[in-house]
Scaffold this active site. Sequence first.
Site, PDB file in Angstrom:
ATOM      1  N   TYR A   1       0.817  -1.218   0.000  1.00  0.00           N
ATOM      2  CA  TYR A   1       0.000   0.000   0.000  1.00  0.00           C
ATOM      3  C   TYR A   1       0.851   1.269   0.000  1.00  0.00           C
ATOM      4  CZ  TYR A   1      -2.901  -3.738   1.796  1.00  0.00           C
ATOM      5  OH  TYR A   1      -3.506  -4.940   1.968  1.00  0.00           O
TER       6      TYR A   1
ATOM      7  N   TYR B   1     -12.112  -7.392   6.736  1.00  0.00           N
ATOM      8  CA  TYR B   1     -10.930  -7.524   5.881  1.00  0.00           C
ATOM      9  C   TYR B   1     -10.677  -9.003   5.609  1.00  0.00           C
ATOM     10  CZ  TYR B   1      -6.373  -7.483   3.814  1.00  0.00           C
ATOM     11  OH  TYR B   1      -5.333  -7.691   2.929  1.00  0.00           O
TER      12      TYR B   1
ATOM     13  N   ASP C   1     -13.242 -16.586   8.974  1.00  0.00           N
ATOM     14  CA  ASP C   1     -11.884 -16.256   8.571  1.00  0.00           C
ATOM     15  C   ASP C   1     -11.061 -16.004   9.831  1.00  0.00           C
ATOM     16  OD1 ASP C   1      -9.536 -15.070   7.767  1.00  0.00           O
ATOM     17  OD2 ASP C   1     -10.463 -13.683   6.353  1.00  0.00           O
TER      18      ASP C   1
ATOM     19  N   LYS D   1      -1.508 -16.768   8.297  1.00  0.00           N
ATOM     20  CA  LYS D   1      -0.641 -15.940   9.135  1.00  0.00           C
ATOM     21  C   LYS D   1       0.191 -16.742  10.157  1.00  0.00           C
ATOM     22  CE  LYS D   1      -2.328 -11.415   8.247  1.00  0.00           C
ATOM     23  NZ  LYS D   1      -3.644 -11.020   7.779  1.00  0.00           N
TER      24      LYS D   1
HETATM   25  C1  LIG Z   1      -4.186 -11.011   6.455  1.00  0.00           C
HETATM   26  C2  LIG Z   1      -5.561 -11.500   6.310  1.00  0.00           C
HETATM   27  C3  LIG Z   1      -6.002 -12.087   5.113  1.00  0.00           C
HETATM   28  C4  LIG Z   1      -5.130 -12.178   3.878  1.00  0.00           C
HETATM   29  O1  LIG Z   1      -3.996 -12.961   4.072  1.00  0.00           O
HETATM   30  P1  LIG Z   1      -2.722 -12.774   3.108  1.00  0.00           P
HETATM   31  O2  LIG Z   1      -1.794 -13.867   3.539  1.00  0.00           O
HETATM   32  O3  LIG Z   1      -2.195 -11.400   3.355  1.00  0.00           O
HETATM   33  O4  LIG Z   1      -3.192 -12.949   1.714  1.00  0.00           O
HETATM   34  C5  LIG Z   1      -7.290 -12.561   5.065  1.00  0.00           C
HETATM   35  N1  LIG Z   1      -8.113 -12.471   6.127  1.00  0.00           N
HETATM   36  C6  LIG Z   1      -7.734 -11.919   7.292  1.00  0.00           C
HETATM   37  C7  LIG Z   1      -8.676 -11.870   8.442  1.00  0.00           C
HETATM   38  C8  LIG Z   1      -6.445 -11.401   7.419  1.00  0.00           C
HETATM   39  O5  LIG Z   1      -6.054 -10.826   8.568  1.00  0.00           O
END
Ligand SMILES: *Cc1c(COP(=O)(O)O)cnc(C)c1O
Length: 448
Positions: free
Chosen positions: A32, A160, A258, A287
Amino acid sequence: MAEKIFSMTNKLDYTTPSNWHAYDVEHIWHPYTNIAEPTPVFPVASAQGVTIRLADGRELVDGMSSWWAAIHGYNHPALNAAIETQLQSMSHVMFGGLTHEPAVRLAETLINITAESLQYVFFADSGSVAVEVAIKMALQYQVARGKKNKNRLLSFRNAYHGDTFGAMAVCDPVNGMHSLFSDVLPQHYFADAPECNNQGVADVRQVSQLIEQHHPSIAAVILEPIVQGAGGMRFYCADYLRQLKALCEQYDVLLILDEIATGFGRSGSLFAYQQASIEPDILCLGKALTGGYMSLAATLSSEKIAATISQGEPGNLMHGPTFMANPLACAVANASIDLLFRSGWQQRVNAIEEQLITGLAVCKKLAVVNDVRVKGAIGVVELNQAVDLHWIQPRFVEQGVWIRPFNNLVYVMPPYIINPEELKQLTSAIYNVLSEMTAIAPRELSNC
Ligand SMILES: *Cc1c(COP(=O)(O)O)cnc(C)c1O
């Protein structure tokens, strides 16, 4: 424009960081950023434990875990050993038609530690891709059962879920770049960000109206359980999830959770959804999965979803990344989860939570601060104005900490191994820098 020499011989002097640092500024996109007005980037020489050592010798206490990932800190002997050992047998083989022990072991572990109904694992190479796969699963599931019209998602304000197009389409429609790409993004439904009262009782009237009204065209609800991360660092109560799960069941809509940010202990429980005692139909992990060592993510689904997709048309789940289930990444994920369970993470996260609550409380009295909130090993100071990274980032580095704010949010989610003195350095730095910002804020604002 830089002159090209069409040769493998590097012209830059890599013995002095200031030399190659300038090339970065001229040629490399960072997340970004704008090449015309680059925000500062700091050359790193090494990282060890909770310390990031800059090329100029300065040492920073890490408050970010490299975006939720490095939960055990950096350069951990057990994680290093896992990769080194795996490297001796193979770094990678394709996953089409081949398999290997690190992937099977990781799948077994993930199935064992997540909700009972989750029985199938898809290994993706990043969180965004794991979300793409989750969306694909939900859509293929509905097609397979003859419900082609159930082809939209229901997401939330401040959500997000990643930066690829499918994932972006379920991010917050205002701060999630939708206007820029509105012609190409699929259109989904958006509910207000999850809200609860002080007694931990959720208000689901608006989302339940949306589901009631549109369920014939909704394949799945997607959300980040308990903590909305990069879309606003907001926390909400378990009751919201419980009520939402009931609505999904009532209206024949899948629930995708997620946990790419919250998974592996960050919010105070191993997975955030456990706080609501519910089970998702589809779960995304990423992550911290590899302890921050390599890019790896996973999408888990129930047997019902996997079986339905497989019985329908075309029968196959239509995804298959080149680096799917990379053995090095799986091996370090296995070591990281093993380490997590042996590390007493629950006490560590609880202790971090307590210290963040007391350590950040003083920030509430600063005029630039709107709100201070803590959940598990996440501390957030919300300001009443956006920060200027050009100003604030060097201030934090001068304070000996690595904290990376965005918009009006200054937040920390340190590695679980952080000790009380190091954590105090983080909270004191936030207070000091925000005090300084409070002192100059009126002048800055009057310039606008
Ligand atoms: C970081 C994140 C993503 C995307 O993961 P990337 O490895 O950056 O593609 C998706 N969902 C959530 C909740 C996130 O924190």
